[in-house]
Design a protein around this motif. Structure first.
Motif, short mmCIF file in Angstrom:
data_model
loop_
_atom_site.label_atom_id
_atom_site.label_comp_id
_atom_site.label_asym_id
_atom_site.label_seq_id
_atom_site.Cartn_x
_atom_site.Cartn_y
_atom_site.Cartn_z
N ALA A 284 -27.01 -12.77 5.13
CA ALA A 284 -26.67 -14.10 5.68
C ALA A 284 -25.39 -14.61 5.05
CB ALA A 284 -27.81 -15.09 5.43
N LEU A 285 -24.79 -15.60 5.69
CA LEU A 285 -23.57 -16.22 5.16
C LEU A 285 -23.88 -16.85 3.79
CD1 LEU A 285 -20.59 -16.99 5.79
CD2 LEU A 285 -21.47 -19.07 6.86
N GLY A 286 -23.07 -16.56 2.79
CA GLY A 286 -23.30 -17.10 1.46
C GLY A 286 -23.19 -18.62 1.44
N LEU A 287 -23.96 -19.26 0.57
CA LEU A 287 -23.96 -20.72 0.54
C LEU A 287 -22.59 -21.33 0.26
CD1 LEU A 287 -27.00 -20.26 0.77
CD2 LEU A 287 -27.29 -22.25 -0.71
N PRO A 288 -21.77 -20.74 -0.63
CA PRO A 288 -20.45 -21.34 -0.88
C PRO A 288 -19.53 -21.30 0.34
CG PRO A 288 -21.03 -19.76 -2.61
CD PRO A 288 -22.01 -19.58 -1.51
N TYR A 289 -19.88 -20.49 1.34
CA TYR A 289 -19.05 -20.37 2.54
C TYR A 289 -19.62 -21.18 3.71
CZ TYR A 289 -17.21 -16.22 0.15
OH TYR A 289 -16.65 -15.36 -0.74
N GLY A 290 -20.77 -21.80 3.54
CA GLY A 290 -21.35 -22.57 4.63
C GLY A 290 -22.74 -22.12 5.05
N GLY A 291 -23.33 -21.20 4.28
CA GLY A 291 -24.72 -20.84 4.57
C GLY A 291 -25.63 -22.03 4.28
N HIS A 292 -26.71 -22.15 5.04
CA HIS A 292 -27.66 -23.24 4.81
C HIS A 292 -28.61 -22.87 3.66
CE1 HIS A 292 -31.28 -25.78 5.78
NE2 HIS A 292 -30.33 -26.67 5.93
N LEU A 293 -29.25 -23.89 3.08
CA LEU A 293 -30.25 -23.67 2.03
C LEU A 293 -31.23 -22.56 2.38
CD1 LEU A 293 -31.50 -27.25 1.07
CD2 LEU A 293 -30.51 -25.57 -0.49
N THR A 294 -31.63 -22.53 3.66
CA THR A 294 -32.63 -21.55 4.11
C THR A 294 -32.03 -20.17 4.30
OG1 THR A 294 -32.18 -22.26 6.38
CG2 THR A 294 -34.10 -23.25 5.28
N HIS A 295 -30.76 -20.00 3.92
CA HIS A 295 -30.11 -18.68 4.03
C HIS A 295 -30.03 -18.03 2.65
CE1 HIS A 295 -27.94 -20.28 7.91
NE2 HIS A 295 -29.27 -20.33 7.98
N GLY A 296 -31.02 -18.31 1.80
CA GLY A 296 -31.11 -17.59 0.55
C GLY A 296 -30.81 -18.39 -0.70
N ALA A 297 -30.79 -19.72 -0.62
CA ALA A 297 -30.56 -20.51 -1.83
C ALA A 297 -31.68 -20.24 -2.83
CB ALA A 297 -30.51 -22.00 -1.48
N PRO A 298 -31.34 -20.05 -4.10
CA PRO A 298 -32.37 -19.76 -5.11
C PRO A 298 -33.40 -20.88 -5.23
CG PRO A 298 -30.15 -19.44 -6.03
CD PRO A 298 -29.98 -20.05 -4.67
N VAL A 299 -33.01 -22.12 -4.92
CA VAL A 299 -33.93 -23.25 -5.04
C VAL A 299 -34.82 -23.39 -3.80
CG1 VAL A 299 -32.44 -24.60 -6.56
CG2 VAL A 299 -32.18 -24.83 -4.08
N ASN A 300 -34.61 -22.54 -2.79
CA ASN A 300 -35.32 -22.65 -1.51
C ASN A 300 -36.31 -21.49 -1.38
OD1 ASN A 300 -35.06 -21.80 1.71
ND2 ASN A 300 -35.10 -24.01 1.39
N PHE A 301 -37.34 -21.66 -0.54
CA PHE A 301 -38.31 -20.57 -0.33
C PHE A 301 -37.60 -19.27 0.05
CE2 PHE A 301 -38.30 -19.52 4.16
CZ PHE A 301 -37.69 -20.61 4.74
N SER A 302 -36.50 -19.41 0.80
CA SER A 302 -35.83 -18.21 1.31
C SER A 302 -35.31 -17.35 0.16
CB SER A 302 -34.70 -18.61 2.25
OG SER A 302 -33.78 -19.49 1.61
N GLY A 303 -34.68 -17.99 -0.82
CA GLY A 303 -34.13 -17.25 -1.95
C GLY A 303 -35.21 -16.68 -2.85
N ARG A 304 -36.38 -17.35 -2.88
CA ARG A 304 -37.45 -16.87 -3.75
C ARG A 304 -38.24 -15.72 -3.10
NH1 ARG A 304 -41.77 -20.91 -6.33
NH2 ARG A 304 -39.85 -21.98 -6.86
N TRP A 305 -38.42 -15.77 -1.80
CA TRP A 305 -39.32 -14.82 -1.14
C TRP A 305 -38.63 -13.62 -0.51
CZ3 TRP A 305 -42.67 -19.06 1.68
CH2 TRP A 305 -43.46 -19.70 0.71
N PHE A 306 -37.31 -13.73 -0.31
CA PHE A 306 -36.60 -12.62 0.32
C PHE A 306 -35.43 -12.19 -0.55
CE2 PHE A 306 -38.52 -15.20 3.68
CZ PHE A 306 -39.38 -14.26 4.23
N ASP A 307 -34.95 -10.98 -0.26
CA ASP A 307 -33.83 -10.44 -1.03
C ASP A 307 -32.56 -10.66 -0.20
OD1 ASP A 307 -32.23 -9.06 -2.70
OD2 ASP A 307 -33.03 -7.08 -2.18
N PHE A 308 -31.89 -11.78 -0.45
CA PHE A 308 -30.72 -12.12 0.36
C PHE A 308 -29.44 -11.46 -0.16
CE2 PHE A 308 -33.24 -15.20 2.51
CZ PHE A 308 -32.59 -15.42 3.71
N VAL A 309 -28.67 -10.92 0.77
CA VAL A 309 -27.34 -10.41 0.47
C VAL A 309 -26.37 -11.31 1.25
CG1 VAL A 309 -25.76 -8.45 0.70
CG2 VAL A 309 -28.21 -8.06 0.23
N ALA A 310 -25.28 -11.73 0.58
CA ALA A 310 -24.38 -12.71 1.21
C ALA A 310 -23.11 -12.06 1.74
CB ALA A 310 -24.01 -13.80 0.22
N TYR A 311 -22.74 -12.41 2.98
CA TYR A 311 -21.39 -12.11 3.44
C TYR A 311 -20.57 -13.39 3.35
CZ TYR A 311 -23.08 -13.92 8.00
OH TYR A 311 -23.61 -14.67 9.00
#
Ligand SMILES: *Cc1c(COP(=O)(O)O)cnc(C)c1O
Length: 419
Positions: free
Chosen positions: A128-155
Motif C-alpha cells: 500500500a501507499l506509505g503513510l508519509p506519501y498519503g497512505g491512510h491509517l488503515t494502510h498499515g499505520a503501526p498504531v492502527n489494526f492494519s499495521g498490527r495484524w498485517f505485514d504492510f510493505v509501502a510504495y
C-alpha cells in the motif's frame, strides 16, 4: 438558523426541537452551525449535506435495530429498514456500475477493515501507499489494526513528479508477493492509474483493493475515473465529495459479494445504522442527477483555479496542480511549515488540515473545494480565497485580523444554510 444548504433547498432545522428541551446542547449545535457558516470550510474531507440527507438522519429509523441483511434479519419489524437498505444498495450499485454494494460500514475505516477481513488472514502481506506519501491509517499505520495484524510493505511517489511510482510498485510486488495491493490516497491531487494497478496485481496474483474515499463523489458525477471495473473491492466513504452522511461502503463483483457481506456483519460490525443507510440512499439518489454531475465538474474546475492562484501567492503546489477536489500546497517558500501555516489560517477563519508531503519534506497544507462549491462559490471566489491565504500567511497579526473580517464577508454571501 436553519441547517439547509442553500444550493439544495430550505426548511426547518431539526436542531430547533432541542432549543427548548436542552438549551445547553442546542447552544453547542447552533454554535457549530455558526462556525461552519462564518468560517471557510477548506478541509478536503468535508462537505455540506442536503436537507434531505439531514432529514433521513434525524428520522425514526434511528430507533431501529436491524442486524443482518434485507430479508434475513435477527430483529423483527424490519420491513421499512429492509426497504431503505435495498434502495441504498440498488442506487449505489447503479451509480458506480458495481454488481454488489454493501452500504453498512459505519465509516471509511470500517469499510477497509471489512475489505481486509473478506480477502486476507492475519499476517498476510499487503502492498500500500506509505503513510508519509498519503497512505491512510488503515494502510498499515503501526498504531492502527492494519499495521498490527498485517505485514504492510509501502510504495511511494516519485520525488520529482509527486505521482505514484508504478515501476516501484511492480518491483515491490514481485519481491514481496503481496496477497493484496491497496491503491488510494488521502493526499494525492491526481487520479490513480487503476489499469496499471490491475495489471501489476494480476502479474503477481494479488487482489486489488481501491480505497477511494476521497474521489468517489467525483466518480459519481463523472469527473474522475471509476475504479470499479478494475478493483476486486472498492472501499469508500459517503461523506466526502459524495456529500452524504458520515459512513462507508464497499463495492464489488458478484463473486465476492457474500464474503464482503459476512466480513461486515457479523465479522466486524453488529446492527447497521438504518437512519444512516437511509441517508446514504438519499445521497446516492442526489448523486445520480445531472445537477450533481455539474457540481462534481465545478468542484474540479474550482480546485484547478485555487491551485494556480495559490502558486501565484508563492506556495509550492504538489504535482503542479490538481485533477480532483484536492490541492496539496507547501508553504515552505513563504518561510513556514504546514503546521505553522495551518495555525495562521485558522486564526483568519480558514479551516483545513496539514498533510505529509513526502519523507524529509515535512508537512504541507491540504485544501479541498467540495464544501465551498456546494455553497455556490466559483472561480472568482477561488482566486479571492488564494489571496486571503497569501495575506494571512505573509502579513502581521493585524493583517490576519483583517483577513478574518474578509472571510466573514465572503462566507456571508454564500451561506451553506438558509433560514
Ligand atoms: C477518509 C478516508 C478513510 C477513512 O474514513 P473514516 O470515515 O474517517 O474512517 C479511509 N481511507 C481513505 C483513503 C480515506 O480518504
Amino acid at each position: 438558523m436553519s441547517v439547509i444548504p442553500s444550493v439544495h433547498s430550505s426548511g426547518t432545522p431539526p436542531v430547533d426541537v432541542l432549543r427548548h428541551q436542552d438549551p445547553e446542547l442546542a447552544d453547542v449545535l447552533l454554535g457549530e452551525a455558526r462556525r461552519q457558516a462564518d468560517s471557510l470550510q477548506l478541509s478536503a474531507a468535508e462537505n455540506f449535506t442536503s436537507a434531505a440527507v439531514l432529514a433521513a438522519l434525524s428520522s425514526p429509523l434511528a430507533n431501529k435495530y436491524a442486524e443482518g441483511y434485507p430479508g434475513a434479519r435477527h430483529h423483527g419489524g424490519c420491513e421499512m429498514a429492509d426497504a431503505a437498505e435495498r434502495i441504498a444498495i440498488d442506487r449505489a450499485s447503479g451509480l458506480f456500475g458495481a454488481a454488489h454494494a454493501n452500504v453498512q460500514p459505519h465509516s471509511g475505516s470500517s469499510a477497509v477493515l471489512a475489505a481486509y477481513a473478506a480477502l486476507l488472514r492475519p499476517g498476510d502481506t499487503v502492498l500500500a501507499l506509505g503513510l508519509p506519501y498519503g497512505g491512510h491509517l488503515t494502510h498499515g499505520a503501526p498504531v492502527n489494526f492494519s499495521g498490527r495484524w498485517f505485514d504492510f510493505v509501502a510504495y511511494g511517489v516519485d520525488p520529482g513528479t509527486g505521482l505514484v511510482d508504478y515501476a516501484q510498485v511492480r518491483t515491490l510486488a514481485r519481491t514481496h508477493r503481496p496477497k493484496a495491493i491497496v491503491c488510494g490516497s488521502i493526499a494525492s491531487p491526481r487520479h490513480m492509474d487503476h489499469a496499471a494497478f490491475r495489471e501489476i496485481a494480476d502479474d503477481v496474483g494479488a487482489y486489488l483493493i481501491a480505497d477511494e474515499a476521497h474521489p468517489m463523489g467525483l466518480v459519481a458525477g463523472g469527473a474522475a475515473p471509476n475504479p470499479v471495473p478494475y478493483a476486486d473491492l472498492v472501499c469508500a466513504t459517503t461523506h466526502k465529495v459524495l456529500r452524504g452522511p458520515r459512513g462507508g461502503m464497499i463495492l464489488c463483483g458478484g463473486e465476492l459479494a457474500e464474503r464482503v457481506d459476512r466480513a461486515v456483519f457479523p465479522f466486524s460490525q453488529g446492527g447497521a445504522q438504518m437512519h444512516v443507510i437511509a441517508a446514504k440512499a438519499v445521497a446516492f439518489g442526489e448523486a445520480a442527477t445531472p445537477a450533481f454531475a455539474a457540481y462534481a465538474h465545478r468542484v474540479v474546475a474550482n480546485a484547478r483555479v485555487l491551485a494556480s492562484a495559490l502558486a501565484a501567492e508563492g506556495l509550492d503546489i504538489t504535482t503542479g496542480g490538481t485533477d480532483t477536489h484536492l490541492v496539496s500546497a507547501d508553504p515552505a517558500p513563504l518561510g513556514m511549515d504546514g503546521r505553522a501555516a495551518r495555525g495562521r489560517l485558522a486564526a483568519a477563519g480558514m479551516v483545513l488540515e496539514t498533510c505529509g508531503l513526502a519523507p524529509g519534506l515535512g508537512r504541507g497544507l491540504r485544501l479541498g473545494t467540495a464544501a465551498v462549491t456546494t455553497q455556490g462559490m466559483g472561480e472568482g471566489e477561488m482566486r479571492g480565497i488564494a489571496g486571503l491565504v497569501g495575506r494571512a500567511l505573509t502579513g502581521d497579526d493585524r493583517q490576519v485580523r483583517a483577513v478574518r473580517a474578509d472571510v466573514r464577508d465572503l462566507t456571508g454571501r454564500f451561506p451553506p444554510y438558509t433560514a
